[in-house]
Design an enzyme around this catalytic site. Structure first.
Site, short mmCIF file in Angstrom:
data_model
loop_
_atom_site.label_atom_id
_atom_site.label_comp_id
_atom_site.label_asym_id
_atom_site.label_seq_id
_atom_site.Cartn_x
_atom_site.Cartn_y
_atom_site.Cartn_z
N ASP A 491 -17.16 -1.71 47.12
CA ASP A 491 -18.01 -0.70 46.50
C ASP A 491 -17.96 0.58 47.34
O ASP A 491 -17.38 0.60 48.43
CB ASP A 491 -19.43 -1.27 46.42
CG ASP A 491 -20.36 -0.47 45.51
OD1 ASP A 491 -19.88 0.44 44.81
OD2 ASP A 491 -21.56 -0.80 45.49
N GLU A 494 -15.31 5.76 46.78
CA GLU A 494 -14.81 6.97 46.10
C GLU A 494 -14.20 7.99 47.06
O GLU A 494 -13.41 8.80 46.57
CB GLU A 494 -15.95 7.62 45.31
CG GLU A 494 -16.39 6.83 44.10
CD GLU A 494 -17.17 5.58 44.46
OE1 GLU A 494 -17.06 4.59 43.73
OE2 GLU A 494 -17.85 5.57 45.51
N ASP A 1381 33.41 -1.92 -24.03
CA ASP A 1381 31.98 -1.78 -24.25
C ASP A 1381 31.57 -2.72 -25.38
O ASP A 1381 32.41 -3.34 -26.04
CB ASP A 1381 31.69 -0.31 -24.61
CG ASP A 1381 30.21 0.05 -24.54
OD1 ASP A 1381 29.41 -0.78 -24.07
OD2 ASP A 1381 29.88 1.18 -24.94
N GLU A 1384 28.88 -7.88 -25.60
CA GLU A 1384 27.91 -8.94 -25.28
C GLU A 1384 28.07 -10.19 -26.17
O GLU A 1384 27.63 -11.26 -25.72
CB GLU A 1384 26.49 -8.38 -25.39
CG GLU A 1384 26.13 -7.37 -24.34
CD GLU A 1384 26.82 -6.02 -24.49
OE1 GLU A 1384 27.10 -5.38 -23.47
OE2 GLU A 1384 27.08 -5.61 -25.65
N ASP A 1488 23.31 1.70 -20.34
CA ASP A 1488 22.80 2.90 -21.00
C ASP A 1488 21.41 3.24 -20.47
O ASP A 1488 20.38 3.03 -21.14
CB ASP A 1488 22.77 2.68 -22.51
CG ASP A 1488 24.17 2.44 -23.08
OD1 ASP A 1488 25.15 2.77 -22.38
OD2 ASP A 1488 24.28 1.90 -24.19
#
Length: 1818
Positions: A491, A494, A1381, A1384, A1488
């Site tokens: 203690d 300081e 094209d 599908e 598209d």
């Protein structure tokens, strides 16, 4: 004879002579003005301040000493501008004060030096130093140091015992972080990741005088934390000109702004919600002050030493603390017992009173480990003595405490009395110290400085002196033998002195009265301490005052080591400096018993967490004043969670230990309750200290550190966390029972009730009655616990446990560190146990990662408590090693109300690894849907034999399969090459409940171990042939029979049947179909599997909003369809393939080879459900283990991608809607004029007459000639072909006529009809005029011809198709590629003309319909009837129902073969509909799309998915096909599309043009610039295509493929890579000028600047103006390039350049593939050149690994660019060819970017003749 001089006279003469010499020297020095001397130099001409016009908030005070006036201000050369407010500087700095940087040098990439010279200007306080040295260095990637010091004289620097230079160079050059401004000198520190300015001193001048140093810096935010030691009433600082002095001082922490015990010039700044933070540490121990300004900014004023700054960078606040502690020293792990509760007071009066305190607290069974004595134990308050009257039994006191498992700590102050001991006995400690010269001396350096402290007149040990250290260690060792104790409290260091300076005052000089005194308490330097001119070994007390406590700690550490040897013990210090945490703890000083101080303790603790002192706490109940019961009770509650938990009070006040308030008091009960919780959680707290010690993590943690993205947490300082996981919310105000508390954004459980709270990310009113404190566990935590006791001595013998708090995902994690709790260096010696705990999916893994300690108490984990367990477990198993046991039900308790699971009676030995698994009752998310149709109800559900239970979980099925639903294994056979099994349906349950789809009761299973990394499992009906997909795969000729070579093992579960595939290296189950619900009926097959993680990618084709699938009950249909991309819309192709990432970072891929209509559902468990309408189950699994290897293995199975022609990598233009050939001609002319690179022009169906294949429209009669012209100029042409052929022609139409004759068109089955199945597509009837104003359906009905669909499975069809294409090429128009094209196949009527399909109606509307677009209209919507018949190449007849998804696939190969046959060149085929292996022959565009911003990022996802599917030649229609493109969007899309492998701008009929020359000059210029980059890099892209073709590597590559160990990359889909080395970060949103992109963990160079970006592993804000796309090259790679031209015909002739991007090791590698660009089979025919390049040690080496290239196609070496070439200039370079001939090159070195450019073009050395290029420095 001359007179003799006396000895005194001789001495005086010598002294006079010496003085004369010295004086002369000084005169000369001052007269010559030698550089660097301290002198007050007024300018020779009047100084005129250049006053800036700046915001008031940025003014930097030029008159910080107060008393400013206009005259005084202007005398300092500063600017005067008074305001209404006094706290704002009226006198502030001009821009022409300060220093200039005279020279800047950078001999290393990591170091920057400069010489600074003071600008002529008035002085503030005199003695300005004219020349300074500036030295900056990147000490690590996260630490910058810069130091400003006197260029010619050594000044005081802090002799820190830990701070040192790092040994290895950082990865980032200093120039990425630090920038110097020259006049006036200033520096700017930036965050290298995003160039954000963090610390900018250019806002004000540097002042550097002998005793006044000032520097200011602008900061990026007001979130400033730290600086100390003071009382900060809030954790976050106010930036309202508040000034904080820093200078160690014995003062009361009463809430003022004055300086306190410690010295901490360190702050942390949180930049923003990203968490990115930085710390600033000024290594300076002189008195100083720090002003925080509203700019925000900071100003430092210190009165000595140097400016030695460390800037510490972190991605989070925690990382900044970790970096700071790496610098100053990480904290010690305190002894375990020191985490117990502690009692102390100043002045018990006697040992008997101490014992009374001990006994009364023992009597109430208070958990309590440590008792203190303050200075009253000493004889007359003298160190190293004890009062032999009042404390006569003190030598035995420690034993008294030890008997009950308690400890004893005593105090020592530094000041040593000069007086005798009682009875005039010598005070030997003082005498020995005097003999050792251990004291601080007066200014003469000889006389001990005298002051006064507690014992009266004292001297002060100089702990910076080795003599003193030796004395202190010796005295302490002697004393420790006399008074046994366990630890030491120091203690008054300081250093405190009750006299001002000394007993005789202090001299009037510049040390005691400096020119400027910071705003310290009392504003006198030596107030309550020593004279500043006192002498210590480290220097003047003026410089080392704030190091007094620090030096005492270092000396005390040596003393403790001497006294306690191998025991860790504890030190507690009041005064501190950065680095003391390595050895000591700290308390917050002499507070008072009031409600303010209980509040302010929390910011104090949080700050000492930043400062590296985690063992911290305040005096509980207050030091001064009497503590009322309510205050003390509330303080005991919160103090139970201080790391250092001590109740301590002062002389003259009422006792306040808990028991003194009464054994039955609420205070005692509350204290015991929370201390018991503390003791329960001590293993967690101790582990936090281990983490602090090893990684620098904080223990007591601000809420902000964990929840920085929530700005509300930035100022939360009345709550705090223990680590990540425990939130403490105390009551801090009188009379309060409801606290306004903040609940951060996480799952939280009340600790005491274990109940999950509903609140998160909000303020709540938390009810906390008199005996309660808020305590919450964060979801995701696993906290180690131990049964508590009244001391840690006893509790450490007790059983251990775990508290598991599950997070939102049912996960949790934690750690445990355990050692003997007392020995030194257990981490270093390995004498400890460490666990990692984790819970995932009901599995707790207790992994003992280190087991180097055996606890003597044979500790066991006996209890595990799981919070947030939604359902009770069916069973709990415990596994260790190879044994697994089932926990008896008596050991399992479940509280359904609280949702808490208790496992008790466990005997899990500490140090062993265990796995506990609890099988939960059916969780809602574990349900497998028994009724995926939309009309489920309870009756329908139960009719299928399933369970009906409504769910509150969104998406969870209400109708689900019972656990044993499915099939049972009746027989298995296992061989070295695989397994077989017979399985039978569990007939306990009814059929699957779909009329027309009977269940198949008996099935066969076959598992083949194809290779070490691939297996196949197939499930089929052995009694009846079923359709199997006719797509050929490349299977190995022989299986892998060596089990050691297989990456997997396979298990079959019997009931229900399932297959489990386990990765052997990690034990991860990557497939586990042993779940209920397996169904195999004629037209409905369902199989489910558990997944290894939530990271799943793939399945298509459909538009996915993220690359990583969302597993929250999303179902995706797969059925090829003419359907533009849209959310949950099944599109053109079918790819039943996914890649899964395992939590370990390993990857696998799974293909279901099934071509029927299907869907897949993801569940969050995680799990996957397949449903298909026919065929068999035929799965193929590849095991990587890397993502890239998964694709390579998958493409080895389905076929490697085609190598496209080189020209097809050029930019391409198309539109549907050209009116005539003139429009194409004009477009071509404008593109050439704009010099925009452009290789391919298309013709869409506009070129056809009435949309008839192979027939030219009269409006395009000049197109063949135009095409010939374009091709003659190096261009290429591609035209479109649809499959549908008109059958209504009145004139001969060879395509139909020959096709009909060859019987190539799809027909009905013969038993139904022999007619063609007619549809309608684009071809019009002959002799009609189409009215386009009619609605679509009317146009189809009135104008569209009947169309027939070729059956491309047949060989005859392929021959017919070849003939038609050949005739068109030879007789009508030349072309170079084909675009197919509508395959599908698409039809504009549903099923057939008239829309009445023949045959079985279930084929059109099956018993189960996947969630397809327009599913209510049946499978034949917009396509053919499913009962149409096709004939496979082997003659087998199949239903279109089975092969519909293969139509585009079957169309592609005949088209590719025809292209090669007709043109004699490779060309390219682009197809819309695809299936696995389509990539062998074609590329694909994403369909598209629409002209909208979201399509930009979705195109990246689509390309990355097709990379997985083995089709690397992909891209989207740039700027969108449908709708009108907007300018900015189209421009950003051009930038993105320039990096599509297939880069085509294409839009639809009726929309305005959107090609690059359709907008304005700016658009054209930006397009040209970005396409020039593409064309520059085409050699690299072509090489990637070659690697895809030969190895199966991806071209468009997700970041996770390269950085799979970085989980940040697992969910990135707005950036992508070209191969491994080019990172593309496009702008994807409207109006943005910056893009946040992730920079993976590698060195990256900005493509545009060649500069190392200097960051890695972080998100980076990248400037992205409208003309810019962010591109980065990865270090370690060599990229081939060529100068771009207007098309590839010309660019291919240019020399080959190389970009050599060096990595951290200075190396790079790359390859280059080259052939003629369009020859057929150049790779299998060996007609190519393959070259590898490597760079290392300033040498580029070229190795040609294959070279049969025609000389006409050979390239010469061009410009070689080396990036990251180093900071030293390259002065010479040499090219050497294969013959050994050297060619000197002229290097161009660019210092700023460290780029080296070497042009070898003029040497005309061919690439295949290149051997090396070397470069060197002087």
């Amino acid at each position: 004879m001359g007179r003799k001089f006396s000895g005194l006279e001789v001495t005086l003469m010598v002294l006079f002579t010496l003085m004369l010499i010295v004086a002369t020297a000084f005169v000369v020095l001052f007269a010559t003005g030698h550089p660097g001397v301290i002198k007050d130099e007024e300018p020779t001409k009047p100084f005129i301040a250049e006053c800036p016009k700046i915001p008031v908030a940025e003014r930097v005070d030029c008159f910080s000493d107060g008393g400013a006036s206009k005259l005084k201000c202007e005398q300092r050369g500063c600017c005067w501008n008074p305001l209404e407010e006094r706290n704002v500087p009226w006198c502030f700095f001009p821009t022409n004060h300060g220093y200039t940087a005279e020279s800047v040098e950078q001999r290393s990439p990591y170091v920057m030096k400069a010489q600074l010279k003071r600008m002529a200007s008035p002085s503030l306080f005199g003695a300005d130093i004219q020349e300074l040295s500036f030295h900056a260095e990147m000490q690590s990637s996260n630490r910058l140091r810069f130091k400003i010091s006197d260029a010619h004289s050594q000044r005081f620097e802090v002799p820190h015992e830990h701070v040192s230079r790092l040994k290895s160079d950082p990865s980032s050059p200093i120039s990425n972080t630090l920038e110097i401004s020259h006049k006036p000198f200033g520096l700017t520190v930036r965050r290298k990741e995003n160039n954000k300015v963090l610390f900018d001193t250019t806002m004000a001048p540097l002042v550097f005088a002998d005793q006044y140093l000032q520097i200011s810096a602008r900061l990026p935010s007001h979130n400033i934390y730290g600086l100390g030691e003071h009382v900060h009433q809030n954790y976050r600082h106010r930036t309202d000109w508040r000034t904080w002095p820093i200078f160690t001082r014995d003062a009361f922490p009463n809430g003022g702004t004055h300086n306190l015990y410690g010295h901490y010039p360190f702050f942390l700044c949180l930049e923003d919600e990203s968490g990115k933070s930085f710390g600033v540490f000024l290594m300076n121990s002189n008195a100083m002050e720090v002003t925080l300004m509203p700019a925000p900014a900071v100003t430092y004023r210190t009165i000595g030493g140097i400016l030695d700054f460390y800037i510490l960078f972190g991605d989070t606040p925690e990382q900044v603390v970790q970096e700071f502690l790496e610098l100053i020293g990480r904290p010690v792990i305190p002894p375990y017992w020191s985490l117990g509760f502690q009692i102390s007071r100043w002045d018990y009066g006697s040992l008997s009173e101490v014992k009374k305190t001990v006994e009364r607290n023992r009597a109430v069974s208070l958990p309590y480990d440590i008792q203190y004595t303050d200075i009253d134990y000493m004889e007359d308050k003298k160190d190293f003595t004890y009062d032999k009257v009042k404390f006569k039994d003190l030598p035995q006191f420690a034993d008294y405490l030890h008997e009950k498992g308690q400890r004893y700590i005593l105090i020592l102050d530094p000041a040593v009395a000069t007086s005798k001991r009682v009875g005039n006995a010598p005070y030997e400690s003082y005498d020995r110290g005097t003999e050792k010269k251990a004291w601080v001396f007066d200014a003469d350096g000889k006389t001990p400085l005298l002051g006064e402290v507690w014992p009266g007149e004292t001297v002060f040990p100089d702990y910076t002196s080795q003599n003193c250290i030796d004395w202190w260690v010796d005295e302490y060792e002697r004393f420790s033998r006399e008074i046994k104790h366990d630890a030491l409290w120091i203690d008054m260091n300081e250093v405190a002195n009750f006299k001002k300076g000394s007993t005789k005052g202090c001299a009037d000089n510049n040390l005691n009265y400096p020119p400027y005194t910071p705003r310290i308490l009392d504003e006198v330097m030596y107030s309550k301490t020593l004279c500043m001119d006192a002498k210590q070994a480290w220097g003047n007390h003026y410089d080392v005052h704030s190091l007094y406590g620090y030096s005492m700690v270092l000396a005390t550490e040596k003393a403790l080591q001497r006294a306690f040897g191998g025991n860790r013990t504890l030190m507690l210090t009041r005064s501190s400096f950065p680095g003391v945490g390595k050895y000591s703890g700290h308390w917050l000083g002499d507070n008072a018993a009031n409600w303010n101080d209980i509040k302010w303790a929390i910011p104090g603790m949080l700050e000492f967490g930043l400062f590296g002192v985690p063992y911290i706490g305040a005096d509980i109940c207050g030091f001064f004043d009497n503590s009322p019961e309510e205050l003390c009770r509330r303080w005991m509650q919160v103090g139970a969670f201080y790391p250092f938990s001590r109740n301590h009070n002062a002389q003259g006040y009422e006792p306040q230990d808990p028991a003194v308030y009464g054994a039955n008091s609420l205070l005692v009960k509350s204290s015991k309750h929370y201390l018991t919780i503390r003791y329960t959680l001590l293993p967690y707290l101790y582990t936090l200290f281990y983490k602090a010690h090893t990684t620098g993590e904080t223990v007591v943690r601000p809420v902000m550190h964990e929840f920085y993205s929530d700005n509300i947490t930035w100022s939360v300082d009345r709550q705090f966390l223990w680590g990540k996981h425990l939130l403490i919310t105390p009551v801090l105000d009188q009379g309060v029972t409801n606290v306004d508390a903040y609940v951060p954004d996480a799952v939280w459980y009340e600790y005491e009730t274990m109940v999950r709270i509903a609140d998160r990310k909000k303020h709540v009113s938390m009810y906390l009655p008199a005996d309660k404190l808020g305590l919450h566990i964060r979801g995701g935590a696993i906290l180690p616990t131990q049964k508590p006791d009244v001391t840690t001595t006893y509790s450490r013998r007790n059983p251990m446990g775990l508290i598991i708090a599950l997070d939102d995902n049912g996960k949790a994690a934690g750690e445990l560190f355990w050692d003997d709790g007392d020995s030194r260096d257990t981490v270093k010696t390995g004498n400890y146990v460490h666990y990692t705990f984790s819970v995932v999916q009901g599995v707790l893994t207790m992994q003992a990662t280190h087991a180097g300690y055996k606890d003597p108490n044979n500790l066991k984990f006996e209890t595990i408590t799981i919070l947030g367990a939604a359902t009770p477990p069916l069973s709990v198993t415990v596994g260790t090693g190879n044994t697994t046991t089932v926990l008896p039900n008596t050991n399992i308790q479940y509280d359904g109300t609280k949702q808490v699971l208790f496992l008790t009676g466990l005997t899990l030995a500490l140090g062993e690894t265990y796995v506990l698994q609890w099988e939960l009752a059916e969780k809602e998310k574990n349900r497998f849907d028994c009724y995926p149709e939309e009309d489920a109800d309870e009756n329908k559900c139960k009719a299928r034999g399933c369970i009906w239970a409504p769910s509150t979980h969104e998406g969870a099925p209400w109708c689900y399969y019972p656990k044993d639903h499915g099939y049972t294994v009746t027989k298995t056979t296992e061989t070295s090459s695989g397994m077989t099994a017979d399985i039978t349906r569990n007939k306990k349950y009814r059929s699957s409940g779909r009329p027309g789809s009977p269940d198949i009761d008996t099935l066969s299973v076959k598992i083949d171990y194809n290779t070490g990394d691939m297996l196949r499992f197939k499930i089929w009906d052995p009694t009846k042939p079923r359709y199997e997909v006719p797509v050929p795969l490349s299977l190995p000729p022989a299986p892998e029979t060596d089990e050691k070579k297989r990456l997997y093992k396979v298990q079959i579960t019997k009931n229900p049947f399932g297959i489990q595939v386990i990765r052997k290296s990690t034990g991860t189950k990557i497939w586990d179909s042993s779940v209920p619900g397996f169904t195999f009926s004629d037209m409905f097959i369902q199989l489910s599997t558990q997944l290894s993680s939530e990271f799943v990618y793939g399945f298509g084709e459909t538009e996915h909003p993220t690359f990583k699938h969302n597993l929250n009950y999303h179902t995706w249909g797969m059925f090829s369809k003419d359907q533009p991309p849209g959310y949950k819309m099944n599109c053109y192709g079918v790819h039943p393939f996914y890649m899964g990432l395992e939590d370990t970072g390993d990857a696998h891929g799974v293909l279901l080879l099934n071509s029927n209509a299907m869907d897949v559902t993801f569940q969050p468990n995680p799990a996957l459900i397949y449903r298909t309408l026919g065929g068999i189950l035929d799965f193929y699994m590849v095991l990587g283990p890397t993502p890239e290897m998964v694709v390579q293995e998958y493409t080895a199975l389905i076929g490697r991608p085609v190598l496209p022609a080189y020209w097809s990598l050029g930019f391409q233009l198309c539109r549907y809607g050209y009116s005539n050939d003139k429009e194409i001609e004009d477009l071509y002319r404008d593109m050439k004029k704009a010099r925009i690179p452009y290789d391919v022009q298309y013709g869409d169906i506009d070129y056809m007459d009435r949309q008839l294949d192979f027939v030219l429209d009269p409006e395009f009669k000049n197109l063949p000639a135009l095409v010939d012209t374009m091709r003659g100029e190096g261009m290429k042409f591609i035209f479109i072909l649809d499959p549908a052929i008109s059958g209504n022609e009145t004139e001969p139409y060879p395509a139909f006529d020959r096709g009909e004759k060859a019987d190539v068109f799809i027909k009905w089955p013969k038993e139904l009809s022999n007619d063609i199945v007619w549809g309608k597509v684009w071809p019009d009837f002959p002799n009609v005029t189409v009215n386009e104003s009619l609605d679509w359906d009317s146009q189809v009905e009135l104008y569209r011809a009947y169309a027939a669909f070729p059956d491309f499975f047949r060989e005859s069809t392929a021959k017919w198709w070849l003939q038609e294409i050949k005739d068109f090429y030879n007789n009508v128009m030349k072309f170079d590629g084909l675009w197919i094209d509508m395959n599908e196949p698409a039809s504009f009527v549903h099923g057939t003309v008239g829309e009445k399909c023949l045959g079985n109606p279930l084929l059109e509307n099956p018993p189960y319909m996947p969630p397809l677009e327009s599913k209510h209209l049946g499978l034949n919507h917009k396509t053919l009837c499913m009962n149409s018949e096709q004939i496979l190449s082997d003659g087998k007849r199949v239903k279109h129902f089975d092969v519909h998804n293969l139509y585009g696939w079957s169309h592609t190969k005949p088209t590719y073969d025809a292209l090669l046959s007709v043109t004699g060149k490779r060309g390219i085929v682009v197809t819309r509909s695809t299936y696995p292996s389509s990539g062998k022959w074609s590329g694909h565009w994403l369909g598209d799309n629409t002209a909208s911003w979201d399509q930009l990022y979705k195109s990246i996802i689509g390309m990355m998915e097709f990379s997985l599917f083995g089709i690397p030649y992909t891209g989207a229609d740039i700027c969108g096909f449908f709708n009108t493109a907007e300018y900015e969007m189209c421009l950003r899309w051009m930038q993105l599309g320039a990096f599509y492998p297939y880069s085509r701008n294409h839009n639809g009929k009726g929309s305005p043009r959107q090609d690059p020359v359709a907008w304005n000059e700016t658009f054209a210029n930006v397009s040209r610039d970005v396409l020039n980059i593409r064309y520059t890099l085409l050699p690299y892209l072509y090489t990637l295509m070659f690697e895809a073709h030969t190895k199966g590597s991806t071209v468009i590559r997700p970041l996770l493929h390269e950085f799979v160990n970085d989980k940040m990359t697992w969910d990135i889909h707005k950036q992508f890579l070209w191969g491994p080395a080019l990172l593309i970060t496009p702008a994807l949103d409207k109006g943005v000028t910056t893009v946040n992109g992730y920079v993976p963990n590698a060195r990256w160079y900005d493509y545009h600047t060649a500069k190392d970006v200097g960051v890695r592993g972080v998100m980076l804000s990248m400037p992205t103006p409208l003309d810019h796309i962010n591109l980065h090259i990865r270090g370690g790679y060599i990229i081939p390039w060529q100068k771009p031209e207007t098309n590839t015909f010309h660019s291919r002739k240019n020399p080959l350049g190389l970009i050599v991007a060096l990595n951290d090791n200075g190396t790079a590698q790359g390859s280059f593939f080259w052939d003629d660009g369009e020859g057929i089979d150049t790779v299998p025919g060996g007609k190519y050149q393959l070259t590898s390049f490597a760079a290392e040690s300033s040498t580029l080496t070229c190795q040609v690994t294959h070279n049969t290239l025609d000389p006409a196609d050979q390239l010469i070496v061009g410009v070689v660019k080396v990036w990251g070439a180093g900071s030293v200039k390259i002065t010479s370079a040499t090219l050497r060819d294969k013959a050994g001939k050297d060619y000197p090159l002229t290097p161009e070195y660019i210092a700023d970017t460290q780029e080296l450019i070497m042009d070898a073009t003029s040497k005309s050395v061919r690439v295949d003749q290149l051997s090396t290029i070397t470069w060197s420095r002087n």
